[in-house]
Motif scaffolding. Structure first.
Motif: not given
Ligand SMILES: [Zn+2]
Length: 138
Positions: A43-47
């Motif tokens: 989720l962090d990377r996608a953000k």
């Protein structure tokens, strides 16, 4: 961390009547913990990846504007990992695409990419299968 998990699962742990039951329960807890840790990182990377305004079309190289992020699900070793991946639309090719999995540290989530997992970064060690929730691409 272990102490807080032990507290959280106090009742279930106490109810495990055999060594096997105890091992199965603790493995499940560990798996879910690992799954959530992995999902949070995705989720962090996608953000972070979603902050990129434009992305080159993998087919024709045209710089394309970012569209709406689309939900994606990865089948991981410890269950499904859900996150929103940034998507882009190429007007020339008239297709939407997702940037290479390299920006997420995983192989892309297009079906064709799933077959090329080994060529895309971490692919060689990735045993999970890629699956996304998209309908047939326009
Ligand atoms: Zn294109």
């Amino acid at each position: 961390m272990v102490a807080s998990l032990a507290k959280e699962y106090q009742r279930e742990l106490a109810a495990a009547g055999t060594f096997v039951a105890l091992e199965e329960l603790t493995a499940e807890i560990g798996d879910e913990f690992g799954r959530q840790l992995c999902e949070n990182e995705l989720l962090d990377r996608a953000k972070r990846a979603a902050n990129v305004e434009q992305c080159e079309c993998p087919e024709c190289g045209l710089l394309c504007a970012r569209g709406e992020p689309e939900p994606a699900v990865l089948q991981g070793l410890r269950g499904q990992l859900a996150f929103n991946q940034p998507s882009y639309f190429c007007r020339r090719c008239r297709r939407s695409f997702f940037p290479s999995g390299r920006s997420l540290g995983v192989a892309g989530t297009q079906r064709s990419d799933a077959e090329n997992v080994a060529e895309d970064g971490l692919g060689g060690e990735q045993s999970g299968q890629l699956r996304d929730g998209r309908r047939g691409d326009a």
